[in-house]
Design a protein around this motif. Structure first.
Motif, mmCIF file in Angstrom:
data_model
loop_
_atom_site.group_PDB
_atom_site.id
_atom_site.type_symbol
_atom_site.label_atom_id
_atom_site.label_comp_id
_atom_site.label_asym_id
_atom_site.label_seq_id
_atom_site.Cartn_x
_atom_site.Cartn_y
_atom_site.Cartn_z
ATOM 1 N N PHE A 128 0.826 -1.197 0.000
ATOM 2 C CA PHE A 128 0.000 0.000 0.000
ATOM 3 C C PHE A 128 0.866 1.254 0.000
ATOM 4 N N ALA A 129 0.322 2.335 -0.530
ATOM 5 C CA ALA A 129 1.055 3.599 -0.544
ATOM 6 C C ALA A 129 1.295 4.104 0.871
ATOM 7 N N TRP A 130 0.322 3.872 1.758
ATOM 8 C CA TRP A 130 0.458 4.376 3.121
ATOM 9 C C TRP A 130 1.475 3.573 3.939
ATOM 10 N N ASP A 131 1.871 2.401 3.467
ATOM 11 C CA ASP A 131 2.900 1.633 4.167
ATOM 12 C C ASP A 131 4.190 2.441 4.304
ATOM 13 N N GLN A 132 4.677 2.932 3.183
ATOM 14 C CA GLN A 132 5.931 3.689 3.197
ATOM 15 C C GLN A 132 5.760 5.031 3.891
ATOM 16 N N ALA A 133 4.620 5.679 3.688
ATOM 17 C CA ALA A 133 4.386 6.995 4.307
ATOM 18 C C ALA A 133 4.442 6.902 5.828
ATOM 19 N N ILE A 134 3.807 5.885 6.385
ATOM 20 C CA ILE A 134 3.806 5.713 7.839
ATOM 21 C C ILE A 134 5.205 5.375 8.344
ATOM 22 N N LEU A 135 5.901 4.498 7.633
ATOM 23 C CA LEU A 135 7.256 4.132 8.040
ATOM 24 C C LEU A 135 8.178 5.347 8.045
ATOM 25 N N LEU A 136 8.115 6.148 7.014
ATOM 26 C CA LEU A 136 8.978 7.328 6.935
ATOM 27 C C LEU A 136 8.625 8.339 8.025
ATOM 28 N N ALA A 137 7.347 8.461 8.342
ATOM 29 C CA ALA A 137 6.941 9.380 9.416
ATOM 30 C C ALA A 137 7.491 8.919 10.758
ATOM 31 N N ILE A 138 7.433 7.614 11.006
ATOM 32 C CA ILE A 138 7.981 7.080 12.260
ATOM 33 C C ILE A 138 9.499 7.217 12.286
ATOM 34 N N HIS A 139 10.130 6.963 11.148
ATOM 35 C CA HIS A 139 11.594 7.049 11.088
ATOM 36 C C HIS A 139 12.087 8.480 11.314
ATOM 37 N N SER A 140 11.263 9.453 11.000
ATOM 38 C CA SER A 140 11.668 10.854 11.195
ATOM 39 C C SER A 140 11.819 11.208 12.667
ATOM 40 N N THR A 141 11.297 10.350 13.566
ATOM 41 C CA THR A 141 11.413 10.605 15.006
ATOM 42 C C THR A 141 12.626 9.909 15.611
ATOM 43 N N SER A 142 13.422 9.241 14.788
ATOM 44 C CA SER A 142 14.516 8.427 15.318
ATOM 45 C C SER A 142 15.554 9.262 16.049
ATOM 46 N N GLN A 143 16.068 8.695 17.115
ATOM 47 C CA GLN A 143 17.132 9.287 17.919
ATOM 48 C C GLN A 143 17.790 8.179 18.722
ATOM 49 N N PRO A 144 19.003 8.403 19.203
ATOM 50 C CA PRO A 144 19.731 7.329 19.901
ATOM 51 C C PRO A 144 18.964 6.700 21.061
#
Length: 243
Positions: free
Chosen positions: A54-70
């Motif tokens: 689905f198109a929203w699969d990647q969109a959600i993953l990228l949104a979550i990845h944007s919060t990444s921190q150590p």
């Protein structure tokens, strides 16, 4: 030997009304907990097989990845193993030993069939669908097996769903729902944060586990009451053995 329904009903409409009146909760649970999830799983599988996702699969993953921190990296890598071997497995083992000790055979059978069956379904579905893992970024926990459906999502949801069903109507049910829901959501977040699953993998895993746990419960009918009742046949089961 005739059942109670057979004796009291004089026509098919009367018999049908009596069956629906006696079993409407079971039928509703079957529809909401088994039929609807299986329909959703079918649609997810079709899209995965025909369109790759689905198109929203990647969109959600990228949104979550944007919060990444150590700090979140350490939290996710620490918590995610609890979804199977370091969390679900030991908890299920302790509960199984407790049920075995208290001679609650029906509840123990239900728990084992639900968890082992869920694992078997997950392995079979992965081999059948062969969906590759996400590759949007380099993950901290690389995997070499297939992605759909999520094994961690299925394992965690199967355990929680089984515990809710086993404790239904008792004072422990609220705790099972509250703690279990938090656990299931947290495990799902770790899989998405680490980039090892698509959101549709998680969603499919949840729906499969719910359908399986509820379906098995309708067959085995587990409960946590007394050891004597655990080994006593239910009226319709007793009737079937005499007919």
């Amino acid at each position: 030997m005739m059942s109670k329904l057979d004796v009291t009903s004089r026509s098919f409409p009367q018999f049908l009304r009596q069956v629906l009146a006696a079993r409407w909760r079971t039928l509703l649970l079957l529809f909401l907990g088994v039929v609807l999830p299986l329909t959703g799983i079918e649609q997810l599988a079709i899209v995965v097989l025909q369109q790759g996702g689905f198109a929203w699969d990647q969109a959600i993953l990228l949104a979550i990845h944007s919060t990444s921190q150590p700090l979140l990296d350490r939290i996710a890598t620490t918590i995610t193993p609890l979804g199977v071997f370091y969390g679900v497995f030991p908890v299920a083992t302790v509960i199984s030993i407790g049920l075995l000790y208290r001679q609650r055979w029906r509840s123990l059978t239900y728990l084992l069939v639900t968890l082992l069956g869920s694992a078997l379904i997950n392995r079979s579905a992965k081999v059948w669908l062969q969906r590759d893992r996400p590759t949007l970024w380099e993950t901290l926990t690389p995997h070499t097996d297939f992605s759909f459906p999520s094994g961690h999502a299925m394992s965690s949801m199967s355990l929680v769903a089984a515990l809710v069903i086993l404790t239904w109507g008792s004072r422990w049910c609220g705790w099972a729902i509250a703690i279990g829901s938090s656990f299931v959501i947290t495990i799902a977040w770790t899989r998405l944060y680490l980039g090892v699953h698509f959101p549709s993998d998680i969603l499919a895993g949840w729906m499969i586990s719910l359908a399986w746990a509820i379906g098995v419960s309708l067959i085995i009918r587990p409960h946590l009451e007394s050891p004597r009742e655990e080994t006593t046949l239910l009226p319709d089961e007793l009737h079937s053995t005499r007919s």
